[in-house]
Motif scaffolding. Structure first.
Motif, PDB file in Angstrom:
ATOM      1  N   PRO A  34      40.484  34.645  41.206  1.00 55.35           N
ATOM      2  CA  PRO A  34      39.358  35.219  40.461  1.00 55.35           C
ATOM      3  C   PRO A  34      39.693  36.608  39.924  1.00 55.35           C
ATOM      4  CG  PRO A  34      39.051  35.574  42.804  1.00 55.35           C
ATOM      5  CD  PRO A  34      40.386  34.876  42.640  1.00 55.35           C
ATOM      6  N   TRP A  35      38.936  37.021  38.942  1.00 54.72           N
ATOM      7  CA  TRP A  35      38.963  38.399  38.447  1.00 54.72           C
ATOM      8  C   TRP A  35      37.578  38.995  38.662  1.00 54.72           C
ATOM      9  CZ3 TRP A  35      43.030  41.192  36.434  1.00 54.72           C
ATOM     10  CH2 TRP A  35      44.221  40.478  36.184  1.00 54.72           C
ATOM     11  N   TYR A  36      37.580  40.227  39.169  1.00 62.17           N
ATOM     12  CA  TYR A  36      36.333  40.940  39.382  1.00 62.17           C
ATOM     13  C   TYR A  36      36.308  42.173  38.483  1.00 62.17           C
ATOM     14  CZ  TYR A  36      34.792  38.148  43.350  1.00 62.17           C
ATOM     15  OH  TYR A  36      34.347  37.116  44.146  1.00 62.17           O
ATOM     16  N   LEU A  47      33.980  37.958  37.415  1.00 59.47           N
ATOM     17  CA  LEU A  47      34.025  37.844  35.966  1.00 59.47           C
ATOM     18  C   LEU A  47      34.419  36.429  35.554  1.00 59.47           C
ATOM     19  CD1 LEU A  47      33.932  39.455  33.267  1.00 59.47           C
ATOM     20  CD2 LEU A  47      36.376  39.915  33.597  1.00 59.47           C
ATOM     21  N   ILE A  48      35.511  35.953  36.090  1.00 54.51           N
ATOM     22  CA  ILE A  48      36.041  34.635  35.740  1.00 54.51           C
ATOM     23  C   ILE A  48      37.053  34.248  36.804  1.00 54.51           C
ATOM     24  CG2 ILE A  48      37.840  35.675  34.272  1.00 54.51           C
ATOM     25  CD1 ILE A  48      37.602  33.287  32.371  1.00 54.51           C
ATOM     26  N   ALA A  49      37.229  32.945  37.025  1.00 53.37           N
ATOM     27  CA  ALA A  49      38.169  32.492  38.048  1.00 53.37           C
ATOM     28  C   ALA A  49      38.891  31.240  37.572  1.00 53.37           C
ATOM     29  CB  ALA A  49      37.447  32.214  39.362  1.00 53.37           C
ATOM     30  N   TYR A  88      39.154  46.561  36.683  1.00 53.12           N
ATOM     31  CA  TYR A  88      39.316  45.126  36.851  1.00 53.12           C
ATOM     32  C   TYR A  88      40.265  44.844  38.022  1.00 53.12           C
ATOM     33  CZ  TYR A  88      36.950  44.725  32.410  1.00 53.12           C
ATOM     34  OH  TYR A  88      36.003  44.807  31.408  1.00 53.12           O
ATOM     35  N   PHE A  89      39.836  43.910  38.858  1.00 55.39           N
ATOM     36  CA  PHE A  89      40.642  43.518  40.018  1.00 55.39           C
ATOM     37  C   PHE A  89      40.986  42.036  39.910  1.00 55.39           C
ATOM     38  CE2 PHE A  89      40.205  47.237  42.698  1.00 55.39           C
ATOM     39  CZ  PHE A  89      39.012  47.806  42.284  1.00 55.39           C
ATOM     40  N   CYS A  90      42.253  41.719  40.054  1.00 51.64           N
ATOM     41  CA  CYS A  90      42.600  40.324  40.275  1.00 51.64           C
ATOM     42  C   CYS A  90      42.563  40.084  41.780  1.00 51.64           C
ATOM     43  CB  CYS A  90      43.967  39.986  39.704  1.00 51.64           C
ATOM     44  SG  CYS A  90      45.342  40.881  40.434  1.00 51.64           S
ATOM     45  N   THR A 102      42.547  38.264  48.788  1.00 56.76           N
ATOM     46  CA  THR A 102      43.457  39.401  48.718  1.00 56.76           C
ATOM     47  C   THR A 102      43.331  39.983  47.330  1.00 56.76           C
ATOM     48  OG1 THR A 102      44.991  38.395  50.286  1.00 56.76           O
ATOM     49  CG2 THR A 102      45.853  40.143  48.872  1.00 56.76           C
ATOM     50  N   PHE A 103      42.959  41.255  47.245  1.00 57.62           N
ATOM     51  CA  PHE A 103      42.726  41.898  45.959  1.00 57.62           C
ATOM     52  C   PHE A 103      43.966  42.637  45.469  1.00 57.62           C
ATOM     53  CE2 PHE A 103      38.286  41.493  44.792  1.00 57.62           C
ATOM     54  CZ  PHE A 103      37.687  41.082  45.972  1.00 57.62           C
ATOM     55  N   GLY A 104      44.125  42.660  44.149  1.00 59.96           N
ATOM     56  CA  GLY A 104      45.111  43.529  43.525  1.00 59.96           C
ATOM     57  C   GLY A 104      44.633  44.971  43.581  1.00 59.96           C
ATOM     58  N   THR A 105      45.456  45.877  43.085  1.00 61.85           N
ATOM     59  CA  THR A 105      45.187  47.306  43.220  1.00 61.85           C
ATOM     60  C   THR A 105      44.261  47.853  42.142  1.00 61.85           C
ATOM     61  OG1 THR A 105      47.271  47.649  42.076  1.00 61.85           O
ATOM     62  CG2 THR A 105      47.289  47.879  44.473  1.00 61.85           C
ATOM     63  N   GLY A 106      43.865  47.030  41.185  1.00 59.80           N
ATOM     64  CA  GLY A 106      42.890  47.443  40.189  1.00 59.80           C
ATOM     65  C   GLY A 106      43.521  48.038  38.939  1.00 59.80           C
TER      66      GLY A 106
END
Lengths: 113, 115
Positions: A34-36, A47-49, A88-90, A102-106
């Motif tokens: 997903p993307w947040y 946002l979208i996944a 935006y975070f993946c 697990t989130f990316g660093t933004g």
């Protein structure tokens, strides 16, 4: 192996341009991406996944491109608008992942007029 | 009609104090989380509860203690606050027990500043 690497850290795009944010992962067990989107003073919101059985998913101006062999996925924002300015975070998750993402660093996106 | 609400929004306190942050969700979700977002915007999961049961406990100092009185509430108590605890703390919820692929709904965060 649990990391999700995100780039760039920040991005400035002109109004009407295309914003591209990239993410890469190592764990081949990940099967949900997903993307947040986070506006200042607010919590992140989905946002979208995408699932890895498709290579692309589009919702309005937002598109996720997914490359399973390269273990990479990206967010494309077409016709970027000042209202898209946000962080935006993946993220990535999988069945055995203990009910967590697990989130990316933004990426801090700024869309200029 | 706020879905996930946290209180307080801002919390300024001195080192060594004990403080609590409260979270409530009205979405009927079974799973709730606490995340910490540092000054570089990095989001790190701290805890997760499913139907009042602790299911995720990341490497967090034991000064942090979550409590879930019912599945709609998840509070975070922090003892002996340190400067490094300064961050934005987000509560989140999602439906289902192991539904890692259902959307996370975040609150608007609590900005904790330790002086």
């Amino acid at each position: 192996q649990q990391q999700v690497k995100q780039s760039p850290q920040s991005l400035i795009v002109q109004k009407g341009g295309i914003s591209i944010i990239n993410c890469a992962y190592e764990n081949t067990a990940f099967d949900y991406f997903p993307w947040y989107q986070q506006f200042p003073g607010k919590g992140p919101a989905l946002l979208i996944a995408i699932r890895p059985d498709v290579s692309e998913k589009k919702e309005g101006r937002f598109t996720i491109s997914f490359n399973k062999s390269a273990k990479q996925f990206s967010l494309h924002i077409m016709d970027s608008q000042p209202g898209d300015s946000a962080t935006y975070f993946c993220a990535a998750g999988y069945t055995g992942g203990g009910n967590k993402l697990t989130f990316g660093t933004g990426t801090q996106l700024k869309v200029e007029l | 009609d706020t879905a996930v609400s946290q209180t307080p929004k801002y919390l300024v306190t001195q080192m060594g104090n004990d403080k609590s942050i409260k979270c409530e969700q009205n979405l009927g979700h079974d799973t709730m989380y606490w995340y910490k977002q540092d000054s570089k915007k990095f989001l790190k999961i701290m805890f997760s509860y499913n139907n009042k049961e602790l299911i995720i406990n990341e490497t967090v100092p034991n000064r942090f203690s979550p409590k879930s009185p019912d599945k709609a509430h998840l509070n975070l108590h922090i003892n002996s606050l340190e400067l490094g605890d300064s961050a934005v703390y987000f509560c989140a919820s999602r439906r289902g027990g192991a539904s890692y692929n259902s959307p996370l709904h975040f609150g608007n965060g609590t900005r904790l500043t330790v002086t």
